[in-house]
Design an enzyme around this catalytic site. Structure first.
Site, PDB file in Angstrom:
ATOM      1  N   LYS A   1     -40.246  47.599  17.326  1.00 47.20           N
ATOM      2  CA  LYS A   1     -40.368  48.881  16.327  1.00 47.20           C
ATOM      3  C   LYS A   1     -39.732  48.818  14.711  1.00 47.20           C
ATOM      4  O   LYS A   1     -38.726  49.796  14.728  1.00 47.20           O
ATOM      5  CB  LYS A   1     -40.103  50.276  17.199  1.00 47.20           C
TER       6      LYS A   1
ATOM      7  N   TYR B   1     -28.491  47.322  25.394  1.00 49.18           N
ATOM      8  CA  TYR B   1     -27.566  47.524  26.710  1.00 49.18           C
ATOM      9  C   TYR B   1     -26.573  47.075  26.682  1.00 49.18           C
ATOM     10  O   TYR B   1     -25.704  47.377  27.696  1.00 49.18           O
ATOM     11  CB  TYR B   1     -28.809  46.490  28.194  1.00 49.18           C
TER      12      TYR B   1
ATOM     13  N   ASP C   1     -45.120  50.826  20.219  1.00 52.37           N
ATOM     14  CA  ASP C   1     -45.831  51.928  20.609  1.00 52.37           C
ATOM     15  C   ASP C   1     -47.695  50.905  20.856  1.00 52.37           C
ATOM     16  O   ASP C   1     -48.362  51.879  22.015  1.00 52.37           O
ATOM     17  CB  ASP C   1     -46.386  53.557  20.131  1.00 52.37           C
TER      18      ASP C   1
ATOM     19  N   ASP D   1     -42.735  47.884  33.869  1.00 53.30           N
ATOM     20  CA  ASP D   1     -42.835  48.621  34.296  1.00 53.30           C
ATOM     21  C   ASP D   1     -44.499  49.397  34.349  1.00 53.30           C
ATOM     22  O   ASP D   1     -45.385  48.993  35.068  1.00 53.30           O
ATOM     23  CB  ASP D   1     -42.107  49.707  34.686  1.00 53.30           C
TER      24      ASP D   1
ATOM     25  N   ASP E   1     -37.933  46.202  29.257  1.00 52.81           N
ATOM     26  CA  ASP E   1     -37.623  47.391  30.707  1.00 52.81           C
ATOM     27  C   ASP E   1     -39.233  48.112  30.845  1.00 52.81           C
ATOM     28  O   ASP E   1     -39.402  48.173  32.178  1.00 52.81           O
ATOM     29  CB  ASP E   1     -36.695  48.015  30.203  1.00 52.81           C
TER      30      ASP E   1
HETATM   31  C1  IPM Z   1     -34.766  47.087  36.229  1.00 53.56           C
HETATM   32  C2  IPM Z   1     -34.305  48.687  36.084  1.00 53.56           C
HETATM   33  C3  IPM Z   1     -32.679  48.608  35.436  1.00 53.56           C
HETATM   34  C4  IPM Z   1     -32.874  48.127  33.781  1.00 53.56           C
HETATM   35  C5  IPM Z   1     -31.353  49.480  35.982  1.00 53.56           C
HETATM   36  C6  IPM Z   1     -31.091  49.910  36.936  1.00 53.56           C
HETATM   37  C7  IPM Z   1     -30.273  49.128  34.991  1.00 53.56           C
HETATM   38  O1  IPM Z   1     -34.839  49.718  35.909  1.00 53.56           O
HETATM   39  O2  IPM Z   1     -34.215  45.910  36.666  1.00 53.56           O
HETATM   40  O3  IPM Z   1     -35.493  46.941  35.429  1.00 53.56           O
HETATM   41  O4  IPM Z   1     -32.672  49.150  33.066  1.00 53.56           O
HETATM   42  O5  IPM Z   1     -32.744  47.074  33.063  1.00 53.56           O
HETATM   43 MN    MN Z   2     -37.116  48.672  35.155  1.00 53.38          MN
END
Ligand code: IPM
Ligand code: MN
Ligand code: NAD
Length: 350
Positions: free
Chosen positions: A187, A136, A220, A248, A244
């Site tokens: 990784k 990032y 992975d 999710d 990130d």
């Molecule tokens: C998160 C989002 C952000 C990230 C994006 C929107 C830049 O996916 O907060 O998880 O990748 O950190």
């Molecule tokens: Mn995210």
């Protein structure tokens, strides 16, 4: 009196933040939590109308005049460059040096996980995502753009200080919360340089915490183990990009993106709290987005500010809503965003 900057942002952001604010205001009115909320309209609409994403001086103002920030989501299909999220969200993470992205993966109710026959004890861990560098950092560029010989580079930045402070934060959390294991995901079998640095720092930091098991998995493999055996995780630490992605997946294990909370933290400085989910454009404006991720995020913010009892009160109300199916459709209820928020607000007040 704690001063909170509220930045609802885009898409479903304003809808879910409205419910988190409702719950906070109800708590303030019924339980005397001294909060002063100030709203900011930073987001896609402002950018499209005025060309301003993060206003000049915003970071200094946030750091100087507020105790915490509560944000919704940033991202709008009309801005394909993602400039607003880059400037406002990543701008706050980097600019305020919020190096810990703390993302709990905690199953509220067994009904909510897509995994078979899992208890709430089995899906209960926290992810420490590095939040200021890695992939990032924005470094890279094009050569011969638009030609058949085009080259695009995208660099990843790993500083020893940056790697060390997130790994230390993970071990400190484990020690303070009596968690027995810290698992680092990387990784390093392919990313020989950054991975090597993470490996060396991890081993060095772990040596200072002999009571905590230091565990390593390639990222992975971790995605597989998170699904097959989530009970093995206590504290997970990883870089910005892997963190990130893993969170999710973690959100999905614990009931979906609609219920996942997160904090962007620099201990002792103004910190930013936001649900894990994004602006979910297909859901926006329909009163169907789940507000629980934002409401649990507000609880996390309160705990960070020293209101532990009030935070627990909100979490208990959300848990009860999940049990009684007083929820939006994504987690099995039939309420709208506003109705689910109001149910929690009433429960919190009562
Ligand atoms: C998160 C989002 C952000 C990230 C994006 C929107 C830049 O996916 O907060 O998880 O990748 O950190
Ligand atoms: Mn995210
Ligand atoms: P997203 O998190 O916005 O949504 C993905 C899907 O998850 C949705 O379509 C929906 O099915 C579900 N979902 C998410 N939040 C929900 C909620 N509250 N209730 C019910 N279901 C929910 O991810 P995306 O579609 O990949 O991204 C949309 C935009 O949001 C993009 O511009 C992206 O960059 C941005 N984004 C912002 C943040 C942030 O501001 N922190 C985080 C992630 C994505």
């Amino acid at each position: 009196m704690k001063r909170i900057a509220v930045i609802p942002g885009d898409g479903i952001g304003p809808e879910v933040i409205a419910e988190a604010v409702l719950v906070l205001e109800r708590l303030r009115d019924t339980h005397g939590v001294a909060l002063e909320l100030t709203h900011f309209d930073w987001g896609a609409e402002k950018f499209l109308a005025e060309g301003i994403s993060l206003p000049e001086g915003a970071l200094e103002m946030l750091a100087g005049e507020f105790d915490a920030i509560l944000a919704g989501a940033f991202g709008d299909p009309r801005i394909p460059s993602n400039k607003v999220a880059e400037d406002v969200l990543l701008g706050m993470r980097r600019g305020l040096d919020l190096y810990i992205n703390l993302r709990p993966v905690r199953l509220l109710d067994p009904r909510l996980t897509p995994l078979k026959e899992r208890t709430v004890e089995e899906i209960d861990f926290v992810v420490f995502r590095e939040n200021t560098e890695g992939a990032y950092c924005g470094a890279g560029g094009f050569l011969k753009k638009g030609t058949p010989d085009e080259i695009a580079t995208q660099e990843e930045l790993n500083t020893r200080k940056g790697v060390e402070r997130i790994i230390v934060a993970a071990f400190e959390y484990a020690r303070a919360n009596r968690r027995k294991r810290v698992t680092m995901a990387d990784k390093s079998n392919v990313q020989r340089f950054g991975g090597d640095l993470w490996q060396r720092v991890f081993k060095g930091v772990a040596a200072g915490y002999p009571e905590i098991e230091a565990n390593h998995q390639y990222v992975d493999a971790m995605t597989m183990f998170m699904v097959l055996d989530p009970a093995q995780y206590d504290v997970v630490v990883s870089n910005n990009l892997f963190g990130d992605i893993l969170t999710d997946l973690g959100a999905a294990l614990a009931g979906g993106l609609g219920v996942a909370a997160s904090g962007n933290i620099h201990p002792g400085r103004v910190s930013l709290f936001e649900p894990v989910h994004g602006s979910a454009p297909p859901l926006a404006g329909k009163n169907i987005a789940n507000p629980f991720g934002a409401i649990l995020t507000a609880a996390m913010m309160l705990r960070h500010l020293g209101f532990a009892e009030e935070a627990t009160r909100i979490e208990a109300a959300v848990l009860e809503a999940a049990r009684q199916k007083k929820t939006t459709q994504d987690i099995g209820g039939n309420l709208g965003t506003r109705e689910a928020g109001e149910w929690v607000a009433q429960r919190v007040a009562g």
